[in-house]
Design an enzyme around this catalytic site. Structure first.
Site, PDB file in Angstrom:
ATOM      1  CB  CYS A   1      -3.214  -6.567  -7.715  1.00 46.74           C
ATOM      2  SG  CYS A   1      -3.635  -5.596  -6.266  1.00 46.74           S
TER       3      CYS A   1
ATOM      4  CB  SER B   1      -6.550  -4.382  -0.149  1.00 49.71           C
ATOM      5  OG  SER B   1      -6.996  -3.054  -0.031  1.00 49.71           O
TER       6      SER B   1
END
Lengths: 232, 125
Positions: free
Chosen positions: A133, A137
């Site tokens: 990722c 966020s």
């Protein structure tokens, strides 16, 4: 800003250090019902300061990064290790955790703020999980502390998907050929936590002792827990 | 360098939340704000005694305005102190900081979810 509807946090890959800011939030009620990005008032101010100071030559993003990385184990509550240790010692909790990570962690009460969609994936003798990722966020820093710098680099993300075994080998993590490697790509909606296998030789250990063995990297699948007796 | 600088800051500012090893942070942005203060200090923008005085008056001001002083707001005061010293030392005006703050807000608004937020010229319009 949009009070009460805060949804998404994102990171900037252009300015690596901004990832920390984006991951921070004042409001952890993620509803994911907007299609645009949002930063909290504090994030906006911190980003503004950093940009201005960088443009004026007072701040070098790489130097800031180095300072922050020095504190990576000192940021956030680091609840992940406790959650993993509890799963190792409490089969009912482990089952609940694998069924609904957010809900199970919510039952711990004093462990706060894991977001709505935390999915826990279990390493087994036949499967190793790793998480990528970079852009969003949704990295669960409350659980894991800061992500490593390389974690947000796009080469890591793209290579991890194509050649996970090679990426792991680069980290000194050797996964035997007969073990399947599953790569989980975090999305806006879902964050992942790897439940590593409990190290051998820890029979009878308390949750607190076990939690000491759980590293951040073991919870994103780019490492293993410490082994008993190894220096921490 | 940075660990020595951090140790000097931690020694000079007794109020910094810490454990046995040094400063601790509740969120990533707090570490960011801490690091910016270290960097500005390294550039000679302020001394630690100056910083300590500015931070103390910021905290006092906040408490008089009803800040609960539970420790959770410590780095908000730290951030306000940074902004105040950056302005009073002539590094950048509050107007400039506000303009950049609004630009980042605009950048976030136009950035689809999942993309990196980057500041562009158009964000300043």
């Amino acid at each position: 800003m949009f009070p009460g509807t805060t949804a998404h946090r994102r990171v900037s890959t252009a300015n690596d250090q901004n990832a920390y800011l984006a991951a921070m939030s004042q409001d952890h009620d993620h509803h994911h019902d907007h299609d645009h990005s949002e930063l909290s008032e504090t994030e906006l101010r911190v980003r503004a300061l950093e940009t201005v100071l960088t443009e004026k030559g007072y701040v070098e993003p790489a130097a800031l990064d180095a300072i922050i990385q020095a504190y990576e184990t000192k940021i956030g509550p680091h609840n992940g290790a406790r959650v993993v240790a509890k799963a190792w010692t409490d089969p009912a909790f482990k089952q609940a955790l694998l069924e609904d990570g957010s809900k199970a962690i919510g039952t711990l009460g004093h462990v706060s703020r894991v977001g709505d969609h935390l999915v826990v994936v279990e390493n087994t003798p036949t499967r190793h999980n790793m998480v990528v990722c970079t852009l969003c966020s949704c990295y669960p820093w409350e659980m894991l502390g800061l992500p490593p710098v390389w974690y947000k680099a796009s080469p890591y993300r793209s290579r991890a998907v194509k050649d996970p075994r090679g990426v792991l080998a680069d980290f000194g993590v050797s996964v035997p050929k007969d073990i399947e490697i599953r790569v989980w790509d975090s999305t806006a909606e879902t964050r992942f936590l790897v439940l590593p296998m409990r190290p051998a030789g820890t029979e009878g250990w308390s949750e607190e002792q076990l939690a000491e063995l759980v590293t951040r990297d073991s919870m994103i699948g780019t490492g293993f827990p410490r082994t008993p007796g190894a220096p921490s | 360098m940075s660990s020595e600088a951090a140790a000097a800051a931690t020694a000079a500012i007794p109020s910094i939340p810490r454990d046995d090893d040094g400063p601790v942070f509740r969120a990533p942005w707090e570490a960011q704000a801490f690091a910016m203060a270290l960097t500005l200090h390294d550039h000679g923008v302020f001394t630690w005694p100056e910083w300590a005085a500015a931070l103390a008056s910021e905290i006092k001001r906040a408490q008089e305005a009803g800040d609960p002083d539970t420790g959770e707001t410590y780095y908000l005061h730290w951030l306000a102190t940074l902004e105040g010293l950056v302005a009073s030392k002539g590094v950048a005006s509050m107007d400039t900081l506000h303009r950049y703050r609004d630009a980042w807000d605009h950048a976030a608004d136009r950035t689809p979810h999942g993309r990196p937020i980057e500041l562009r010229d158009e964000d300043f319009r």
